[in-house]
Design a protein around this motif. Structure first.
Motif, short mmCIF file in Angstrom:
data_model
loop_
_atom_site.label_atom_id
_atom_site.label_comp_id
_atom_site.label_asym_id
_atom_site.label_seq_id
_atom_site.Cartn_x
_atom_site.Cartn_y
_atom_site.Cartn_z
N MET A 1 -16.60 -27.54 12.88
CA MET A 1 -16.40 -28.28 10.89
C MET A 1 -15.46 -27.19 11.09
N ASP A 2 -15.43 -25.47 11.08
CA ASP A 2 -14.74 -24.59 10.87
C ASP A 2 -13.45 -24.75 11.72
N GLY A 3 -12.89 -25.80 12.43
CA GLY A 3 -11.80 -25.78 12.65
C GLY A 3 -10.86 -25.01 14.12
N GLN A 4 -12.38 -23.95 14.50
CA GLN A 4 -12.26 -23.57 15.90
C GLN A 4 -12.68 -24.83 16.91
N SER A 5 -11.10 -24.17 17.77
CA SER A 5 -11.32 -25.09 19.18
C SER A 5 -12.60 -23.95 20.14
N LEU A 6 -13.97 -25.45 20.87
CA LEU A 6 -14.45 -24.96 21.61
C LEU A 6 -14.95 -25.83 22.72
N ASP A 7 -15.30 -25.55 24.01
CA ASP A 7 -15.74 -26.66 24.89
C ASP A 7 -17.00 -26.52 25.18
N ALA B 1 -11.74 -18.40 21.98
CA ALA B 1 -11.24 -17.23 20.86
C ALA B 1 -12.19 -16.11 21.53
N HIS B 2 -13.11 -17.11 20.93
CA HIS B 2 -13.84 -14.61 21.14
C HIS B 2 -14.45 -14.70 22.93
#
Length: 162
Positions: free
Chosen positions: A144-150, A71-72
């Motif tokens: 845990m914050d609901g953000q998608s990450l790799d 996202a960033h």
């Protein structure tokens, strides 16, 4: 180190990682893989690839090299990430040596920095090579914050079932 020689180093590490993935694929029958489970916080092995009927194909002990937040378009090293257990952070601290080897300060940055997904994959490949790991993978997870990450993980030990 010139930009060209740095890119050659990244390309070489990426080719090495691809070769390691091929060996693991053939050795453990990963063409039958149906899914995986990963748990950074608990006991090793903490990465499992399973096949039909959730039968394990591979168990791996891992180190979370870093995380890429799509996202960033940012990367954060595992050695400075407070969500990574301290014993893993200590093992990952050797990756800062890559700053001296390559002349690239990004290996010392302890805050998230902007990077492309392709360059994040290159960092994983270089880490796998520097750690002398058996392979690596970019696991797509939700934090845990609901953000998608790799979560870019290096396999430090690998075994089949039994």
């Amino acid at each position: 180190m010139t930009v060209r020689s740095y890119q050659e180093l990244v390309d070489s590490a990426t080719a090495g990682l691809k070769q390691k993935r091929g060996i693991m694929h053939d050795t453990y029958g990963l063409d039958r893989a149906k899914g995986w489970d990963y748990d950074v916080k608990h006991a090793q092995p903490n990465f499992v690839i399973w096949g039909d009927e959730e039968q394990p194909l591979l168990y791996a002990e891992t180190l979370e090299v870093g995380t890429f937040l799509p996202a960033h378009s940012t990367w954060k090293w595992g050695w400075c990430n407070p969500s990574i257990p301290s014993e893993q952070q200590e093992k990952l601290a050797v990756l800062r040596e890559l700053a001296e080897i390559t002349g690239q300060e990004l290996f010392r940055l302890d805050q998230p920095f902007v990077i492309s997904r392709e360059d994040a994959s290159g960092l994983l490949a270089m880490a796998v090579q520097h750690l002398d790991a058996q392979g690596g993978y970019a696991a797509k997870i939700v934090n845990m914050d609901g953000q998608s990450l790799d979560a870019h993980i290096a396999y430090t030990a690998v075994a089949g079932p039994g």
